[in-house]
Design a protein around this motif. Structure first.
Motif, mmCIF file in Angstrom:
data_model
loop_
_atom_site.group_PDB
_atom_site.id
_atom_site.type_symbol
_atom_site.label_atom_id
_atom_site.label_comp_id
_atom_site.label_asym_id
_atom_site.label_seq_id
_atom_site.Cartn_x
_atom_site.Cartn_y
_atom_site.Cartn_z
ATOM 1 N N GLU A 133 0.828 -1.196 0.000
ATOM 2 C CA GLU A 133 0.000 0.000 0.000
ATOM 3 C C GLU A 133 0.863 1.247 0.000
ATOM 4 O O GLU A 133 0.538 2.254 -0.638
ATOM 5 C CB GLU A 133 -0.952 -0.032 1.201
ATOM 6 N N GLY A 134 1.984 1.168 0.691
ATOM 7 C CA GLY A 134 2.897 2.302 0.705
ATOM 8 C C GLY A 134 3.407 2.623 -0.690
ATOM 9 O O GLY A 134 3.460 3.787 -1.105
ATOM 10 N N LEU A 135 3.779 1.583 -1.432
ATOM 11 C CA LEU A 135 4.295 1.804 -2.782
ATOM 12 C C LEU A 135 3.189 2.269 -3.725
ATOM 13 O O LEU A 135 3.430 3.068 -4.635
ATOM 14 C CB LEU A 135 4.948 0.528 -3.321
ATOM 15 N N GLU B 251 0.799 4.124 -2.825
ATOM 16 C CA GLU B 251 0.707 5.540 -2.465
ATOM 17 C C GLU B 251 1.803 6.328 -3.179
ATOM 18 O O GLU B 251 1.564 7.391 -3.737
ATOM 19 C CB GLU B 251 0.876 5.658 -0.950
#
Lengths: 248, 299, 345
Positions: free
Chosen positions: A128-130, A132
């Motif tokens: 999810e961070g990537l 984002e």
């Protein structure tokens, strides 16, 4: 001088009489951003395919991280830490973006136990961070096949980063992307290089992009290495200009 | 394996098997040519290929039952199966031709089952044959016998194959078919009605199979459920020969005919069908293994 | 979550009571779970991994023969058994259960071994080639089995008589297949939710990409076939006993019936989903049992027509259609909520 992360030495590839790569030598030092340019049909993608093990090469040697890889297969090379993206973007269309990301984890050390395991929370967190990072967080639960072409391209880039490669080969990352988004993409490429420590080797048609991005540029024409050097030098090189204008 | 010793002891027996096999192989090559046509032009593997052959056989059988000479059945089967192919194309195949391979292969698989079962209902599961009334040829002082009908069928098959080649090379329609095979989109832009080309290709394939079936019912027997063997034979021949390699298709067809005959003799007749299907698996795996060296796969 | 639990509970209770409520239909009900097993195991390959196998009956037949042979050889003399078609005397409940359990276990093992060996070669083929190769595999197996005297050759093999002491035969096999179907379902549910499921989905969507990303494609494909074969092999052992007679081409390697039904049921319900094959199997089996007899021998014609209609007009299947219609219900929605702080790479 220490060995570069990737060195292709005298690579030759022939397709039924047509010499697609003729004695091409390139080197990509660790941590660098290196560009590969050349007119259509000059053998850029063929060189990428040779490097990632898509087809056997006819002569020469390819070394990655101090190891000869020209006889290895695609998946083995990928597991060593060299991942490529495709010119015709390829993602897993019937899976959601998060799933696309989760399954792109590195597969180097995978036993039967891990094959059947669930994804730990950190993996999902990182995915999810990537997402984002490339601006797709809001669409993370959509099927990847339903995204626009440009978004798929970003997803493919994020998937590549998820794989934690040491070297990332990008085949025309800005082709087909809305010009207004190109600056954002360039910025992300640079950040991936600087912050995540991913070495980049980029095929690009957009001169502005490659001159801005790369520290060193190789130019191919008719399957042969035509010129190499820093972007400024390449930009002024008469042979490169001629190749692009078709004086060859 | 005892039969193997017979072959060694009496080589003339091998001649018998070889001649029989090669003569029948021409019929296999004919059906394979049709499969290659549809495969090359439409990128569809027609699993119903064998059912077309069997249905062609039944048409000729019906012609013979009606009191005509079964030779008349060859053109009748050709025409009747062309019509069947046309109907199936319009009803089913046209809707799957541009879709993914999963759908097209299952659709022709469905056609195959449908045809098998309809034939079973209409003609029953009994084995049928049509007598051509031709005699037997004796060679090598009577040690080798050849049914004359097999020679006639062989000649028929090659003549039809030759006619098709001329049609594909010379006629406008044949050229349109070949253009579509090379690049459907470009052909469409240049004014070729590819929908019609597909319809004709598929129907022509059915017709070719129909004629092949007419020959099969005269030289052998037919039964509603043996069609798949012809599909698999055609597929093997095309895989070995490669698309668009006519000489290869003929050679592979004749070779397969001979190989089957030898296998049937050596292993026993009950394993002849098993041999065909096992050979398919072996050929595909062998091909793939060779491609693997170039890091390619059969796809 | 509680709704899912309620659903499972309702299905479970209904399934447990069914043979008691409809005692006359125990065998048909047992076959319902066999169908569910068929569809579920086919879908591992065809739906989740995109490898359209026409030859999964191979593992069914293999399991059938292995189980029957174990049951026979454990307590009977092969020659005598073949001579009187199994009517050599009845086994005690304990003997029968031992033979069956051992047979089923070995059937599972044999199927997995076969899948591992065959898979390493056949799974290298793609698309058309894989489909036709597996088609050949299933038929070749039936033909070869029909030529081996040890397993009864073309005249088939009878399974041992079911001992009266174990109660009603239909009931016994009903619960056997129910348990096996439940075990299969939850095993697959668990597998699909993790790395394995996503990996085979990735192979389905784009195998070259999966390779380029370093996924051990061959390993995953082979394991997927082994999983499918394992449950199918065990189911085969049970089916052989339920039918009571193993014919090489009509029961064991029955491509024209079981083999086709597997594909049809999975697609009808929605291939590539967990519940789709279950729904497809139930609908198909119930329809078949209720209406088939009215078709007077044209059942198999109708089956062929049904395949064509479903494949051409309804290839996404029931659940696939529902998912297309209401993607949000399956979690495919845009989530505009801002990300919690601490994220970002």
């Amino acid at each position: 001088m220490t060995e570069s992360l990737l060195t292709a030495d005298g690579v030759t590839k022939v397709f039924g009489g047509v010499v697609a790569n003729d004695n091409v030598t390139v080197a990509v030092p660790a941590g660098a951003i290196v560009g590969l340019i050349g007119p259509n049909g000059s053998g850029k993608t063929t060189l990428f395919n040779s490097i990632v093990g898509h087809h056997p090469i006819d002569a020469g040697s390819i070394r990655f991280a101090g190891r000869e890889i020209s006889r290895l297969r695609v998946a083995e090379i990928a597991r060593l830490g060299m991942v490529r993206t495709f010119q015709q973007t390829r993602i897993y269309g019937k899976m959601t973006c998060v799933q696309n990301m989760q399954i792109s984890v590195p597969h180097a050390r995978e036993g039967l136990r891990t094959m059947f395991s669930r994804f730990p929370a950190e993996v999902t967190e990182k995915a999810e961070g990537l997402l984002e990072f490339v601006g797709l967080y809001a669409k993370r639960h959509l099927l990847a096949g339903d995204l626009s072409f440009g978004q798929q391209k970003l997803l493919e880039f994020a998937m590549a980063l998820m794989n934690e490669p040491r070297l990332l080969l990008l085949d025309e990352p800005t082709a087909g992307i809305n010009p207004t988004l190109i600056n954002g993409l360039m910025d992300r490429l640079k950040r991936a290089n600087a912050e995540l420590g991913v070495t980049l080797f980029v095929i690009e048609h957009n001169m502005r992009v490659i001159m801005n991005l790369a520290q060193h540029v190789y130019c191919l024409a008719h399957g042969q290495l035509l010129a190499e050097g820093p972007p400024d030098e390449i930009r002024g090189d008469q042979r490169v200009i001629d190749a692009y204008l078709g004086a060859h | 394996m005892d039969n193997l010793q017979i072959l060694v002891a009496a080589p003339v027996f091998s001649v018998q098997l070889l001649i029989d096999g090669i003569l029948v192989g021409a019929v296999f090559a004919l059906a394979a040519y049709g499969m290659a046509l549809v495969w090359g032009v439409m990128n569809i593997i027609n699993i119903a290929q064998g059912e077309f052959v069997i249905l062609g056989g039944y048409v000729t059988w019906a012609v013979a039952q009606a009191g005509f000479h079964p030779f008349l059945g060859v053109p009748v089967s050709f025409i009747a199966l062309f019509a069947v192919g046309w109907i199936l194309y319009r009803a089913v195949v046209a809707r799957v031709v541009d879709r993914d391979l999963f759908i097209s292969i299952l659709a022709t698989f469905g056609i195959s089952i449908l045809m098998q079962q309809v034939m079973n209902q209409v003609f029953t599961a009994d084995v049928q044959t049509a007598q051509s009334g031709l005699g037997t040829l004796f060679l090598f002082e009577g040690q080798v016998t050849v049914a004359q009908i097999k020679i006639v069928a062989f000649v028929f098959a090659l003549a039809l194959g030759g006619a098709l080649v001329v049609f594909m090379r010379r006629s406008r329609l044949g050229k349109a078919i070949r253009a579509t095979a090379q690049n459907a989109r470009a052909a469409r832009i240049l004014g070729v009605d590819t929908g019609r080309v597909y319809a004709i290709t598929y129907s022509l394939n059915a017709a070719i199979c129909g004629a092949a079936g007419a020959l099969v019912v005269m030289i052998w027997v037919i039964q509603p459920f043996i069609g798949l063997a012809y599909t698999v034979r055609s597929f093997m021949i095309v895989v070995v020969a490669g698309l668009g390699n006519l000489a290869g298709v003929v050679a592979a067809g004749l070779g397969l005919g001979a190989a089957e005959n030898f296998a049937g003799f050596i292993l026993g007749a009950e394993f002849q069908t098993a041999f065909i299907f096992s050979l398919l698996v072996v050929i595909l795996l062998g091909r793939n293994l060779r491609l693997r060296r170039q890091r390619r796969v059969l796809r | 979550m509680s709704r899912t639990a309620a659903l499972y509970g309702a299905v479970g209770v209904a399934a447990l009571l069914a043979p008691l409520v409809f005692p006359a239909f125990q065998t048909q009900l047992a076959f319902l779970w066999v169908m569910v097993l068929f569809a579920l195991t086919w879908d591992v390959m065809g739906g989740q991994m995109g490898y359209n196998s026409f030859g999964n009956v191979f593992y069914l037949g293999l399991g059938m023969y292995v189980t029957a042979v174990v049951q026979r050889d454990l307590y009977f003399d092969v020659e005598e058994y073949a001579h009187v078609a199994g009517a050599v005397g009845t086994l005690s409940a304990g003997e029968y259960l031992t033979g069956l359990a051992l047979g089923l276990a070995l059937a599972g093992v044999a199927a997995v071994l076969a899948a591992a060996v065959l898979g390493s070669g056949i799974l290298g083929l793609r698309g058309h080639y894989f489909a036709i190769c597996t088609l050949g595999l299933g038929i070749a197996a039936g033909e070869i089995a029909g030529g081996i005297d040890y397993i009864g050759a073309g005249s088939g093999l009878v399974t041992p008589v079911f001992p009266d002491a174990l109660g009603r035969r239909g009931m016994f096999f009903y619960y056997l297949f129910f348990a096996l179907a439940v075990a299969t379902f939850f095993t697959l549910r668990w597998l699909y939710a993790g790395r394995f499921g996503l990996a085979i989905n990735a192979i389905r969507d784009d195998e070259d990409k999966a390779e380029a990303m370093g996924i051990h494609t061959t390993r995953y494909k082979t394991v997927a076939w082994c999983v499918s074969a394992f449950f199918l092999g065990i189911a085969g052992g049970g089916v052989g006993n339920l039918v009571g007679f193993i014919d090489p081409t009509d029961v064991a390697f029955a491509g024209a019936t079981f083999g086709v039904w597997m594909v049809l049921m999975a697609i009808l319900g929605g291939k590539g989903t967990l519940w789709g094959p279950v729904i497809g199997a139930v609908i198909f089996h119930v329809t078949q049992e209720l209406f088939w007899t009215y078709l007077f021998g044209w059942q198999r014609v109708a089956l062929g027509a049904l395949i064509i209609v479903i494949v051409v007009f309804f290839p996404q299947g029931i659940l696939g259609w529902v998912r297309q219609r209401w993607p949000e219900r399956f979690g495919h929605r845009v989530d505009e909520e801002a990300r919690a702080p601490g994220g970002g790479a």
